[in-house]
Enzyme design. Structure first.
Site, PDB file in Angstrom:
ATOM      1  N   ARG A  87      25.628  25.771  47.881  1.00 32.96           N
ATOM      2  CA  ARG A  87      26.243  27.053  47.733  1.00 32.96           C
ATOM      3  C   ARG A  87      26.798  27.880  48.862  1.00 32.96           C
ATOM      4  O   ARG A  87      27.434  28.882  48.655  1.00 32.96           O
ATOM      5  CB  ARG A  87      24.994  27.934  47.111  1.00 32.96           C
ATOM      6  CG  ARG A  87      25.417  29.345  46.485  1.00 32.96           C
ATOM      7  CD  ARG A  87      24.330  29.900  45.536  1.00 32.96           C
ATOM      8  NE  ARG A  87      23.122  29.587  45.748  1.00 32.96           N
ATOM      9  CZ  ARG A  87      22.212  30.245  46.699  1.00 32.96           C
ATOM     10  NH1 ARG A  87      22.657  31.053  47.017  1.00 32.96           N
ATOM     11  NH2 ARG A  87      20.979  29.854  46.492  1.00 32.96           N
ATOM     12  N   ASP A 110      46.291  41.781  43.422  1.00 33.79           N
ATOM     13  CA  ASP A 110      46.165  40.454  42.697  1.00 33.79           C
ATOM     14  C   ASP A 110      47.794  39.944  42.603  1.00 33.79           C
ATOM     15  O   ASP A 110      48.465  40.540  41.769  1.00 33.79           O
ATOM     16  CB  ASP A 110      45.720  40.938  41.171  1.00 33.79           C
ATOM     17  CG  ASP A 110      45.375  39.835  40.228  1.00 33.79           C
ATOM     18  OD1 ASP A 110      46.086  38.803  40.525  1.00 33.79           O
ATOM     19  OD2 ASP A 110      44.844  39.819  39.362  1.00 33.79           O
ATOM     20  N   TYR A 158      44.834  43.259  35.139  1.00 33.05           N
ATOM     21  CA  TYR A 158      44.687  42.042  34.106  1.00 33.05           C
ATOM     22  C   TYR A 158      43.350  42.727  33.159  1.00 33.05           C
ATOM     23  O   TYR A 158      42.454  43.613  33.728  1.00 33.05           O
ATOM     24  CB  TYR A 158      44.017  40.807  34.863  1.00 33.05           C
ATOM     25  CG  TYR A 158      43.546  39.801  34.076  1.00 33.05           C
ATOM     26  CD1 TYR A 158      44.102  38.992  33.478  1.00 33.05           C
ATOM     27  CD2 TYR A 158      42.036  39.670  33.975  1.00 33.05           C
ATOM     28  CE1 TYR A 158      43.587  37.921  32.799  1.00 33.05           C
ATOM     29  CE2 TYR A 158      41.559  38.370  33.567  1.00 33.05           C
ATOM     30  CZ  TYR A 158      42.320  37.644  32.851  1.00 33.05           C
ATOM     31  OH  TYR A 158      41.780  36.841  31.976  1.00 33.05           O
ATOM     32  N   LYS A 180      45.905  29.935  37.177  1.00 30.86           N
ATOM     33  CA  LYS A 180      47.477  29.997  36.721  1.00 30.86           C
ATOM     34  C   LYS A 180      48.480  29.067  37.743  1.00 30.86           C
ATOM     35  O   LYS A 180      48.231  27.723  37.649  1.00 30.86           O
ATOM     36  CB  LYS A 180      47.651  31.365  36.689  1.00 30.86           C
ATOM     37  CG  LYS A 180      46.524  32.317  36.072  1.00 30.86           C
ATOM     38  CD  LYS A 180      46.362  32.104  34.637  1.00 30.86           C
ATOM     39  CE  LYS A 180      45.298  32.780  34.276  1.00 30.86           C
ATOM     40  NZ  LYS A 180      45.134  34.142  34.612  1.00 30.86           N
TER      41      LYS A 180
END
Ligand SMILES: *Cc1c(COP(=O)(O)O)cnc(C)c1O
Length: 377
Positions: free
Chosen positions: A63, A186, A114, A211
């Site tokens: 992690r 973003d 978004y 994307k």
């Protein structure tokens, strides 16, 4: 934003992956994040599947770090001009950043950013954790008027989704910094091939690497990039504690996709420009929204929802689906989502233009649009 909480675990370990300082982004995309150029080294970073590491080194536990993430982070970091950390998804990166806003602080955000980001802002506000102020991000005066000393974060998305408004990033960053506000951009739609917000004054860049960065519609990954050491340490600490980390194979696929991002983005943009031009002359199209760069085009189709639904169900190359940024051309009527902003017209279709032949794309799309024109004289 919240002060960095001290943490007994080390920050992101140093990486053995090579740096490519000073090269053109097209070269960086191919070269960055590879093993050393030495005999018997693989050309590509190996896929390291490990939940834990032998004690005494820097990685310690799955992690806290993974060499395959580090390769992806090196490449995206070099392209954006900062230090990158990868996440399980774009939304995992969004929630990590919004979680750094201290109770009672304000976030000013693009009204058309978004939907998942807006949803998180609304949820945080409902719980009384923050105050969210939504603005038209292309109206610089309006955004600047919303900035004051109680604002912790300015959340820019540019171009916006799906209205494709473009923000004046340098002007907004400088106004925000006058109040000590951190600026997030973003950069999912523009990609670092077309826009590098850190060089325009932003403090933090966020990507849904799902994307364009990965580009093949087969993985979810998020990225945060920054040069602010305090933000980097806080984001790293939060990623560890939330466990908002990417699977190693997902990071590996994203990096594999990133190698061809310059070619994909260039072709998608070339196709999008040409389609935007042809669409503006089609009688079934009321309005074309295209900011002049990138691979996303939005069109308002005549006949509202029914007209648009007819188009999205009448094609063979274009696929009716959500998401964007893949090699394949896809589109959807955005208001089919009940959560989409009512300021987005019912008949708006967002097109994610792929890398296919532009004439094939046009023949398929224009035939579908002709069906609407025939119905709506
Ligand atoms: C898709 C998207 C996100 C969210 O990313 P996921 O990888 O789907 O979690 C955030 N911002 C923008 C602009 C996006 O298009």
């Amino acid at each position: 934003m919240a002060a960095v909480t001290s943490h007994d675990e080390q920050t992101q370990p140093s990486s053995p992956i090579q740096s490519t300082g000073g090269l053109d982004p097209k070269t960086v995309a191919v070269k960055a994040g590879r093993p050393p150029n030495e005999p018997d080294q693989p050309l590509n970073p190996p896929l390291v599947l490990a939940s834990t590491y032998v004690a005494g080194g820097e990685l310690e536990y799955g992690r806290y770090g993974n060499p395959t993430w580090q390769a992806l982070e090196t490449a995206v970091g070099e392209l954006e001009g900062g230090q990158a950390l990868s996440f399980a998804s774009g939304m995992a990166a969004v929630s990590t950043l919004l979680g750094l806003v201290a109770p009672g602080e304000k976030v000013v955000a693009a009204r058309h950013c978004y939907l998942g980001t807006l949803h998180q802002l609304a949820g945080l506000e409902q719980r009384g954790a923050i105050t969210a102020v939504l603005v038209d991000i292309d109206d610089t005066e309006q955004v600047v008027a919303a900035l004051d000393d109680d604002v912790a974060l300015l959340w820019i998305e540019s171009p916006t989704n799906p209205a494709l408004e473009v923000a004046d990033i340098p002007a907004l960053c400088s106004a925000a910094h006058d109040h000590g506000i951190k600026v997030v951009v973003d950069n999912t739609f523009a990609t670092p091939m077309l826009q590098r917000p850190l060089s325009m004054g932003a403090d933090i860049v966020l990507h849904s690497a799902t994307k364009y960065i990965s580009g093949h519609t087969d993985v979810l990954v998020g990225i945060i990039v920054t040069n602010d050491d305090e933000v980097l340490a806080a984001v790293d600490e939060r990623r560890r504690s939330l466990g908002a980390l990417p699977g190693a194979f997902d990071a590996w696929l994203a990096l594999r996709g990133l190698r061809t991002m310059p070619l994909r983005v260039e072709r998608a943009q070339q196709n999008a420009r040409e389609l935007a031009r042809r669409l503006s002359e089609h009688q079934a199209v009321e309005r074309v929204r295209y900011p002049g760069f990138g691979g996303i085009v939005s069109i308002d189709v005549r006949g509202g929802a029914a007209g648009a639904d007819k188009v999205t169900s009448s094609t063979s190359i274009w696929v009716n689906t959500t998401s964007l940024g893949g090699v394949e051309s896809t589109f959807e009527r955005r208001r089919r989502w009940s959560s989409e902003s009512p300021t987005i017209p019912e008949g708006l279709i967002r097109l994610s233009v792929g890398v296919e032949d532009v004439d094939d794309l046009w023949a398929d799309l224009s035939t579908a649009l002709d069906g609407v024109s025939a119905q709506q004289p």
